[in-house]
Design an enzyme around this catalytic site. Structure first.
Site, PDB file in Angstrom:
ATOM      1  N   GLY A 176    -121.020 -52.274  37.086  1.00  0.00           N
ATOM      2  CA  GLY A 176    -122.484 -52.262  37.007  1.00  0.00           C
ATOM      3  C   GLY A 176    -123.057 -53.029  38.167  1.00  0.00           C
ATOM      4  O   GLY A 176    -123.802 -53.980  37.987  1.00  0.00           O
ATOM      5  N   GLU A 208    -120.919 -48.147  39.458  1.00  0.00           N
ATOM      6  CA  GLU A 208    -122.295 -48.023  38.977  1.00  0.00           C
ATOM      7  C   GLU A 208    -122.476 -46.617  38.422  1.00  0.00           C
ATOM      8  O   GLU A 208    -122.000 -45.645  39.001  1.00  0.00           O
ATOM      9  CB  GLU A 208    -123.255 -48.286  40.150  1.00  0.00           C
ATOM     10  CG  GLU A 208    -124.719 -48.080  39.866  1.00  0.00           C
ATOM     11  CD  GLU A 208    -125.252 -48.909  38.703  1.00  0.00           C
ATOM     12  OE1 GLU A 208    -125.084 -50.132  38.692  1.00  0.00           O
ATOM     13  OE2 GLU A 208    -125.840 -48.300  37.774  1.00  0.00           O
ATOM     14  N   ASN A 230    -118.244 -44.048  35.254  1.00  0.00           N
ATOM     15  CA  ASN A 230    -118.541 -44.482  33.896  1.00  0.00           C
ATOM     16  C   ASN A 230    -117.376 -45.343  33.445  1.00  0.00           C
ATOM     17  O   ASN A 230    -116.338 -44.856  33.015  1.00  0.00           O
ATOM     18  CB  ASN A 230    -118.691 -43.250  32.995  1.00  0.00           C
ATOM     19  CG  ASN A 230    -119.059 -43.627  31.583  1.00  0.00           C
ATOM     20  OD1 ASN A 230    -118.827 -44.752  31.141  1.00  0.00           O
ATOM     21  ND2 ASN A 230    -119.622 -42.693  30.852  1.00  0.00           N
ATOM     22  N   LEU A 278    -122.150 -58.725  35.606  1.00  0.00           N
ATOM     23  CA  LEU A 278    -123.322 -59.558  35.841  1.00  0.00           C
ATOM     24  C   LEU A 278    -124.560 -58.909  35.243  1.00  0.00           C
ATOM     25  O   LEU A 278    -124.895 -57.774  35.584  1.00  0.00           O
ATOM     26  CB  LEU A 278    -123.526 -59.770  37.349  1.00  0.00           C
ATOM     27  CG  LEU A 278    -122.353 -60.333  38.154  1.00  0.00           C
ATOM     28  CD1 LEU A 278    -122.855 -60.951  39.442  1.00  0.00           C
ATOM     29  CD2 LEU A 278    -121.565 -61.360  37.397  1.00  0.00           C
ATOM     30  N   ASP A 320    -126.483 -54.552  30.617  1.00  0.00           N
ATOM     31  CA  ASP A 320    -127.526 -54.027  29.746  1.00  0.00           C
ATOM     32  C   ASP A 320    -127.315 -54.586  28.337  1.00  0.00           C
ATOM     33  O   ASP A 320    -126.259 -54.389  27.756  1.00  0.00           O
ATOM     34  CB  ASP A 320    -127.437 -52.499  29.742  1.00  0.00           C
ATOM     35  CG  ASP A 320    -128.667 -51.847  29.151  1.00  0.00           C
ATOM     36  OD1 ASP A 320    -128.928 -50.690  29.491  1.00  0.00           O
ATOM     37  OD2 ASP A 320    -129.351 -52.501  28.337  1.00  0.00           O
ATOM     38  N   THR A 323    -127.376 -61.493  42.945  1.00  0.00           N
ATOM     39  CA  THR A 323    -127.852 -60.163  42.590  1.00  0.00           C
ATOM     40  C   THR A 323    -129.366 -60.150  42.438  1.00  0.00           C
ATOM     41  O   THR A 323    -129.994 -61.179  42.231  1.00  0.00           O
ATOM     42  CB  THR A 323    -127.238 -59.693  41.266  1.00  0.00           C
ATOM     43  OG1 THR A 323    -127.547 -60.642  40.257  1.00  0.00           O
ATOM     44  CG2 THR A 323    -125.733 -59.571  41.395  1.00  0.00           C
ATOM     45  N   GLU A 324    -129.922 -58.958  42.506  1.00  0.00           N
ATOM     46  CA  GLU A 324    -131.380 -58.801  42.346  1.00  0.00           C
ATOM     47  C   GLU A 324    -131.787 -59.286  40.964  1.00  0.00           C
ATOM     48  O   GLU A 324    -132.815 -59.940  40.781  1.00  0.00           O
ATOM     49  CB  GLU A 324    -131.785 -57.339  42.495  1.00  0.00           C
ATOM     50  CG  GLU A 324    -131.072 -56.559  43.573  1.00  0.00           C
ATOM     51  CD  GLU A 324    -131.007 -57.298  44.896  1.00  0.00           C
ATOM     52  OE1 GLU A 324    -129.954 -57.202  45.551  1.00  0.00           O
ATOM     53  OE2 GLU A 324    -131.976 -57.967  45.263  1.00  0.00           O
ATOM     54  N   GLU A 325    -130.953 -58.970  39.989  1.00  0.00           N
ATOM     55  CA  GLU A 325    -131.216 -59.376  38.616  1.00  0.00           C
ATOM     56  C   GLU A 325    -131.249 -60.899  38.522  1.00  0.00           C
ATOM     57  O   GLU A 325    -132.118 -61.491  37.884  1.00  0.00           O
ATOM     58  CB  GLU A 325    -130.098 -58.794  37.738  1.00  0.00           C
ATOM     59  CG  GLU A 325    -130.397 -58.639  36.281  1.00  0.00           C
ATOM     60  CD  GLU A 325    -131.624 -57.846  35.944  1.00  0.00           C
ATOM     61  OE1 GLU A 325    -131.761 -56.727  36.449  1.00  0.00           O
ATOM     62  OE2 GLU A 325    -132.456 -58.360  35.187  1.00  0.00           O
TER      63      GLU A 325
END
Lengths: 284, 323
Positions: free
Chosen positions: A97, A120, A158, A178, A181, A256-258
Site C-alpha cells: 500500500g 499498490e 492485490n 503504513l 485503510d 509518506t503523504e499520509e
C-alpha cells in the site's frame, strides 16, 4: 506514461488545476533547493482513497509465480547491459500500500544494495509513483549519479490475494504497512490488511528475524494490529529500545503523504514493530 | 441422477463402502469383495439412505472409521450452511452445526480425530470429532483470501489446500500458521490435487488444461503437461496408484481416463502411457489395496474396474525389453 497523465489533466477542469496546483513533491528529497516544475502531476484528491481488495480481478501485471515477476522493466539499471556485477540484487523490502511512494523514495538511499518494491492496488496511484521514480532517476543521471533511485519500483497488485506470487519463502527482510485503510465498519474488518490468516502469508515471505512495520493514526486499528500480531505464534514485538537504533523509523513516521497529513493536523501516530521468529526445522 | 460428491472407505477385508451425495440425499453402497480361486468379483448392496438430510445441495462428504466414537461416521457440508455428522450403519444424524458461509469441501484428518472443512471464501476450519457437539465456528486455521478452496488433503503432518486463484498452499499441521511452501504456476483455478504415498510429490489439475508435478519439500515445479488445447478444459487428477509411479488423470466432459508415469530422474517427468476409452465421464476414483482403479462418473452411477497390476507389469516388461 507521461502522456496519459497530461491527457488526464487536460480532461479535468482548468479550475481544478489552478486551485490545486502543487509544487513538485520531489523537493523534499532534494533537501536543498525547491524545484518548481512546469508540468504538474495529477492532483492528489483525484486519486480515490478506497478500494475493495476482495474483488475478483486478477490484474495482468500480477505474476503467476515469483520467477515470472518482471525485474528488467522495473529495475533497468541492474538488469540492463551496463551492470556488470555478477550478483544481481534482490527485492528485500516491500511497502504494502505504498500510496504515492514517499517511503520508497526515503528508503532508497539507505539500502543501496537491495531492491525495494512498492505494492499498490489503485492504478492511478501506481502511475503516479512510476512517474515520480522516473523523474528522480532522470535527475540522478543528469547530475552524475546514475544509480540514484534505481533500486525502487512500484507494481500494481492485490497483496491480500496474491502476495506469495511475488516473493519466494523468506525473501523479504522488511515489510511495511503504513497508515493502512482502517475499514471502520465491523462488516468490513475482513478487508483489513492485518488479519490472523494473512499473517501466515507475511510470515512466509519474511526471512527469519525479518521485521514488520506498522503505523497508523487510528487508535482502534493500532489496537487491532497489535493484538493480532502479538497473539500470532510467529511474531514477537520489537521493543522501543531496539527501535531507537533503527534508521528506518523516522522514515516510517514522516516520509509518506499520509504521515505528513497526520502531522499537519496534530494527530498521533501509533507505531508497532514486530520480528518474525526464526523457523524451526520440520520433519514430516 | 447427478452425483454431487462421493466418498470412499476401504476396509481391511477388501470391501469398499461408497457414500454418494445426490442433491440433498446420501446413498450408501457397499461393494463386497468375493474372491473365488483366481477370480475377483464384487457384490453390490445398498446398505442405507439418508433422504433430505440437508435443506440444500450437498457439496462434499467424507467417511471415517472413528475409533473415538466406535462408529463409521459421515460428515457432510451443504449450501444450507450447515455441517452434519451422522452415523452410517444406523443412518441417523448425530450432530448439526452452523457455518457462516457455504462450505465447499470437508475431509477427515489423517488420524481421523479431526474434521477439516473449508468454505467458498477461502476459510478453513477444524473440528475435533469427540467435541463435535460443543463446536462453534470461530477463527479459521487457514485463509486463502477471497478464494474458493477447491481441494484439501491432510497427511503426514502437513495440510494441502488449493484454491480458485491458482494457488496451492502447503502448511504444517496442526500448526497451520507456518506455511511450508506454495506451489505456484497454474494459470487457472486448481481443480484437484493428489499426493504420492511417500508424501514427496504432488500432482495438480487445473482449469488451464494442464497437470503439473511438484516437489513437496521445496514447492518447485518439476514438470507440466498440457492435456487439452481448448480454453475450457479442466484436468482432474484421480488417484496415485499406490506405491507405483503411475497416476490416473481425467479430463472434464471427456469419456476417457489417462494413465501417466511419473519418473523424477527423467527429463520428461510426466509421461503419458495410455488413454482408455470409457462410456462415461469420470470425475472421481479410488485405488484399492488390490491395485484396482474404481472410477465414478458424474452422469451415471456406473463403476468400472481396471486391473492395474496387469497393466503395470506389461509396461515394465516393455521397458525392460527396450533396455
Amino acid at each position: 506514461m507521461a502522456t496519459n497523465i497530461q491527457e488526464d489533466i487536460k480532461n479535468n477542469s482548468i479550475e481544478d488545476i489552478k486551485n490545486n496546483s502543487i509544487e513538485d513533491i520531489n523537493q523534499d528529497s532534494d533537501n536543498s533547493k525547491q524545484i518548481q516544475r512546469k508540468r504538474k502531476l495529477k492532483p492528489f484528491h483525484k486519486i480515490t482513497t478506497h478500494r475493495n481488495p476482495l474483488n475478483d480481478n486478477r490484474f495482468p501485471e500480477i505474476p503467476f509465480c515469483p520467477g515470472e515477476l518482471d525485474l528488467v522493466s522495473r529495475y533497468p539499471y541492474y538488469f540492463g547491459p551496463n551492470y556488470t556485477e555478477p550478483l544481481k540484487p534482490k527485492i528485500e523490502l516491500a511497502d504494502i500500500g505504498c500510496g504515492f511512494g514517499g517511503l520508497l523514495v526515503g528508503l532508497s538511499p539507505l539500502f543501496p544494495n537491495k531492491l525495494i518494491i512498492g505494492m499498490e492496488i489503485r492504478d492511478k496511484a501506481v502511475e503516479y509513483v512510476q512517474e515520480r521514480i522516473q523523474k528522480l532517476r532522470e535527475q540522478g543521471i543528469n547530475s552524475g549519479s546514475p544509480s540514484q533511485y534505481q533500486n525502487i519500483s512500484v507494481t500494481r497488485s492485490n497483496c491480500m490475494k496474491y502476495l506469495p506470487t511475488y516473493f519466494v519463502k523468506g525473501q523479504l527482510c522488511k515489510i511495511f504497512f503504513l497508515f493502512p485503510d482502517p475499514h471502520f465498519k465491523r462488516s468490513n474488518h475482513r478487508r483489513r490488511i492485518i488479519s490472523t490468516t494473512l499473517l501466515a502469508e507475511y510470515a512466509y515471505v519474511l526471512a527469519d528475524n525479518g521485521i514488520i512495520y506498522t503505523i497508523t493514526d487510528v487508535h482502534d486499528l493500532h489496537t487491532w494490529m497489535v493484538t493480532h500480531i502479538s497473539v500470532h505464534p510467529l511474531f514477537e514485538r520489537v521493543t522501543d529500545e531496539e527501535l531507537e537504533s533503527d534508521p528506518v523509523i523516522p522514515l516510517v513516521r514522516n516520509c509518506t503523504e499520509e504521515g505528513k497529513k497526520v502531522a499537519k493536523s496534530n494527530g498521533s501516530k501509533f507505531l508497532a514493530v514486530f520480528r518474525r521468529k526464526p523457523r524451526i526445522p520440520y520433519n514430516y | 441422477m447427478f452425483i454431487n460428491a462421493v466418498s470412499f472407505l476401504k476396509e481391511e477385508n477388501g470391501d469398499i463402502l461408497f457414500a454418494f451425495a445426490i442433491n440433498k440425499d446420501i446413498l450408501f453402497i457397499k461393494a463386497q469383495l468375493i474372491k473365488k480361486e483366481e477370480e475377483k468379483n464384487y457384490h453390490f448392496e445398498v446398505i442405507g439412505k439418508m433422504l433430505e438430510i440437508h435443506n440444500d445441495n450437498i457439496n462434499s462428504l467424507t467417511l471415517s472409521k472413528s475409533s473415538i466414537l466406535q462408529k463409521i461416521l459421515i460428515c457432510s457440508v451443504s449450501d444450507d450452511k450447515t455441517i452434519k455428522l451422522s452415523d452410517v450403519l444406523t443412518t441417523t444424524e448425530l450432530y448439526s452445526k452452523k457455518c457462516f458461509k457455504r462450505s465447499s469441501i470437508v475431509k477427515f484428518s489423517q488420524n481421523q480425530n479431526e474434521i477439516i472443512y473449508a468454505n467458498k471464501v477461502g476459510e478453513v476450519y477444524k473440528i475435533e470429532v469427540e467435541n463435535f457437539d460443543k463446536y462453534e465456528e470461530q477463527e479459521p486455521i487457514i485463509g486463502h483470501c477471497a478464494s474458493m478452496i477447491t481441494d484439501l488433503i491432510q497427511v503426514s503432518g502437513l495440510i494441502f489446500t488449493s484454491d480458485s486463484d491458482e494457488k496451492i498452499r502447503i502448511s504444517r499441521y496442526p500448526h497451520t500458521f507456518e506455511i511450508e511452501n506454495f506451489c505456484l504456476g497454474h494459470k487457472q483455478f486448481v481443480s484437484k490435487i493428489i499426493i504420492d504415498p511417500k508424501v514427496e510429490l504432488l500432482v495438480s489439475g487445473s482449469g488451464d488444461g494442464s497437470i503439473k508435478l511438484w516437489r513437496i519439500r521445496t514447492g518447485e515445479l518439476l514438470d507440466s503437461v498440457k492435456l487439452d488445447e481448448s480454453e475450457t478444459a479442466v484436468t482432474i487428477p484421480i488417484a496415485w496408484i499406490n506405491e507405483s509411479n503411475y497416476i490416473a488423470i481425467a479430463i472434464e466432459n471427456k469419456k476417457e481416463i489417462l494413465i501417466f508415469k511419473v519418473e523424477i530422474e527423467a527429463s520428461r517427468k510426466l509421461r503419458e502411457i495410455e488413454r482408455i476409452n470409457l462410456n462415461f465421464e469420470p470425475t472421481d476414483g479410488i485405488i484399492t489395496s488390490e491395485n484396482d482403479l474404481w472410477l465414478i462418473g458424474s452422469n451415471k452411477t456406473l463403476q468400472q474396474q481396471l486391473e492395474e497390476n496387469q497393466n503395470q507389469n506389461q509396461n515394465q516388461n516393455q521397458n525392460q525389453n527396450q533396455n
